[in-house]
Design a protein around this motif. Structure first.
Motif, short mmCIF file in Angstrom:
data_model
loop_
_atom_site.label_atom_id
_atom_site.label_comp_id
_atom_site.label_asym_id
_atom_site.label_seq_id
_atom_site.Cartn_x
_atom_site.Cartn_y
_atom_site.Cartn_z
N VAL A 167 1.41 -1.72 0.33
CA VAL A 167 0.05 -0.21 0.35
C VAL A 167 0.36 1.52 -0.53
CG1 VAL A 167 -1.44 1.04 1.61
CG2 VAL A 167 -2.02 -0.92 1.24
N LEU A 168 1.87 1.05 0.55
CA LEU A 168 2.91 2.57 0.98
C LEU A 168 3.88 2.56 -0.32
CD1 LEU A 168 3.46 1.87 4.56
CD2 LEU A 168 1.91 3.64 4.06
N GLY A 169 4.14 1.53 -0.67
CA GLY A 169 5.14 1.60 -1.88
C GLY A 169 6.72 1.41 -1.24
N ALA A 170 6.43 1.08 -0.26
CA ALA A 170 8.12 0.92 0.33
C ALA A 170 8.37 0.39 1.54
CB ALA A 170 8.10 2.91 0.99
N LYS A 171 9.42 0.42 1.98
CA LYS A 171 9.81 -0.84 3.10
C LYS A 171 9.50 0.03 4.59
CE LYS A 171 11.48 -4.51 1.12
NZ LYS A 171 10.55 -5.77 1.48
N ILE A 172 8.51 -0.42 5.60
CA ILE A 172 8.76 0.06 6.57
C ILE A 172 9.40 -0.08 7.69
CG2 ILE A 172 6.34 0.43 6.28
CD1 ILE A 172 6.33 -1.98 9.22
N GLY A 173 10.64 -0.27 7.57
CA GLY A 173 11.77 -0.39 8.45
C GLY A 173 12.89 -2.63 8.60
N LYS A 174 13.54 -1.92 9.20
CA LYS A 174 14.69 -3.13 9.31
C LYS A 174 14.28 -4.15 10.55
CE LYS A 174 18.05 -1.07 11.91
NZ LYS A 174 19.26 -1.14 11.82
N GLU A 175 13.54 -3.70 11.17
CA GLU A 175 13.17 -3.79 12.57
C GLU A 175 12.35 -5.39 12.33
OE1 GLU A 175 14.56 -0.04 13.60
OE2 GLU A 175 12.95 -0.59 11.84
N THR A 176 11.35 -5.42 10.61
CA THR A 176 10.48 -6.50 10.64
C THR A 176 11.53 -7.35 10.07
OG1 THR A 176 10.25 -5.54 8.51
CG2 THR A 176 8.63 -4.65 9.84
N GLY A 177 12.36 -7.35 8.88
CA GLY A 177 12.82 -9.09 8.58
C GLY A 177 14.08 -9.12 9.68
N GLN A 178 14.00 -8.15 10.45
CA GLN A 178 15.35 -9.02 12.11
C GLN A 178 14.40 -10.29 12.87
OE1 GLN A 178 16.65 -5.66 14.13
NE2 GLN A 178 18.31 -5.21 12.87
N LEU A 179 13.14 -9.81 13.22
CA LEU A 179 12.69 -10.73 13.35
C LEU A 179 11.94 -12.10 13.10
CD1 LEU A 179 9.89 -11.55 15.74
CD2 LEU A 179 8.10 -10.35 14.49
N THR A 180 11.61 -11.68 11.61
CA THR A 180 12.23 -12.93 10.86
C THR A 180 12.80 -14.28 10.95
OG1 THR A 180 10.49 -11.70 9.15
CG2 THR A 180 11.05 -14.44 8.91
N ASP A 181 14.15 -13.35 10.53
CA ASP A 181 15.71 -13.76 11.09
C ASP A 181 15.82 -14.70 12.22
OD1 ASP A 181 16.19 -12.99 8.40
OD2 ASP A 181 17.28 -11.34 9.13
N ILE A 182 15.25 -13.71 13.34
CA ILE A 182 15.74 -14.41 15.04
C ILE A 182 14.41 -16.22 15.30
CG2 ILE A 182 15.02 -14.09 17.18
CD1 ILE A 182 17.73 -12.63 16.24
N ALA A 183 13.19 -15.69 14.76
CA ALA A 183 12.25 -16.39 14.89
C ALA A 183 12.83 -17.89 14.13
CB ALA A 183 11.06 -15.83 14.37
N THR A 184 13.52 -18.04 13.30
CA THR A 184 14.13 -18.92 11.83
C THR A 184 15.21 -19.92 13.10
OG1 THR A 184 13.38 -18.07 9.78
CG2 THR A 184 14.80 -19.14 9.90
N LEU A 185 16.15 -19.02 13.20
CA LEU A 185 17.38 -19.18 13.72
C LEU A 185 16.82 -20.04 15.31
CD1 LEU A 185 19.98 -15.93 13.81
CD2 LEU A 185 19.79 -18.34 12.56
N THR A 186 16.23 -18.98 16.37
CA THR A 186 15.58 -19.97 17.27
C THR A 186 14.84 -21.28 16.85
OG1 THR A 186 15.60 -17.13 17.75
CG2 THR A 186 14.36 -19.44 19.23
N VAL A 187 14.40 -21.59 16.28
CA VAL A 187 13.64 -22.55 15.76
C VAL A 187 14.73 -23.67 15.63
CG1 VAL A 187 12.44 -23.91 13.54
CG2 VAL A 187 11.26 -21.80 14.19
N LYS A 188 15.46 -23.33 13.78
CA LYS A 188 16.59 -24.27 13.99
C LYS A 188 17.29 -24.76 15.38
CE LYS A 188 17.77 -22.68 9.46
NZ LYS A 188 18.51 -22.87 8.31
N LYS A 189 17.20 -23.12 15.69
CA LYS A 189 18.16 -23.97 17.34
C LYS A 189 17.55 -25.28 18.34
CE LYS A 189 18.20 -21.47 20.90
NZ LYS A 189 18.27 -20.13 22.35
#
Length: 258
Positions: A167-189
């Motif tokens: 809708v905005l046509g832009a990224k809202i921040g890097k924090e959203t990507g960090q949450l996904t990365d941490i979730a993936t790493l935690t699951v693997k761990k």
């Protein structure tokens, strides 16, 4: 004689003094001014404002729950959320802050959909702050059941974020990507730790089998394959082979019970 005296004393105990006598006696002992001070009765002029204040504060807190970033009452809602967070048990804080992050994302989505541009900057900032806090808490999860619930939430949050960014046509921040990365790493761990313990348990179980058991060598071979998958971080493959080992072990027990 003594018995009669005791009976009379007991009768005196039942006698109640008149109210006017009690009042007069208190006045004589305490004095008229002091006696009046002991008969304090809160006036309506004192109680009414206090009750009104309580009702106003309660009403404001209830109304603020539906407020969105950029609105006057939203700061009260955030104070309320922070206060509640201090009383949440440590093992529930991760889900509490992830719920808040999901709530902020939904608020942002609603603001973006309605094109409420004045509220947009505040909503994006609060969404990023909330996601950052949820990411910090996510790293402390050590329960697979809780983790599986939270991963589903992260997936839903990412879907909403994708829609907002379209809708905005832009990224809202890097924090959203960090949450996904941490979730993936935690699951693997956690899966790595869980499968590692299962491998150890099966190794002990297979070693305890009698040498004459025909399937023992086959199970040992399969367990080596599991270890290889584990080293390669192929946890799905390791899980599939472990399931086959389990079925084979059940078959051995069924044969022994015949």
């Amino acid at each position: 004689m003594e018995r009669n005296l005791i009976k009379k004393i007991r009768k005196f105990r039942k006698i109640q003094p008149r109210n006017d006598w009690v009042v007069l006696t208190k006045k004589r002992i305490l004095g008229d001014e002091n006696y009046k001070s002991f008969n304090f009765k809160p006036s309506f002029s004192f109680v009414a404002p206090a009750l009104i204040a309580v009702f106003i504060i309660t009403g404001v807190c209830i109304v603020s729950q539906n407020s969105k970033p950029g609105e006057p009452l939203h700061s009260i809602e955030k104070i309320s959320e922070t206060t509640q967070g201090t009383f949440v048990k440590e093992n529930n804080k991760q889900e509490y802050y992830l719920n808040l992050a999901e709530k902020r994302v939904k608020e942002l989505k609603e603001i973006a959909d309605k094109n409420e541009t004045k509220k947009l900057a505040s909503a994006i900032q609060e969404t990023n702050e909330s996601i950052e806090k949820a990411t910090q808490e996510f790293q402390t999860v050590n329960n697979l059941d809780q983790l599986s619930r939270m991963v589903k939430q992260v997936v839903n949050i990412n879907k909403d974020i994708d829609e907002v960014e379209k809708v905005l046509g832009a990224k809202i921040g890097k924090e959203t990507g960090q949450l996904t990365d941490i979730a993936t790493l935690t699951v693997k761990k956690e899966y790595k730790n869980g499968i590692g313990k299962i491998i150890e348990a099966w190794e002990e179980q297979i070693n305890s089998l009698n040498k004459d058991v025909a399937q023992k060598q086959e199970m040992e071979k399969m367990l080596k394959q599991v270890k290889q998958c584990y080293d390669d971080m192929d946890y799905a493959g390791a899980t599939d082979i472990l399931e086959k080992i389990y079925l084979l072990y059940l078959n051995i027990n069924n044969v022994n019970n015949l």
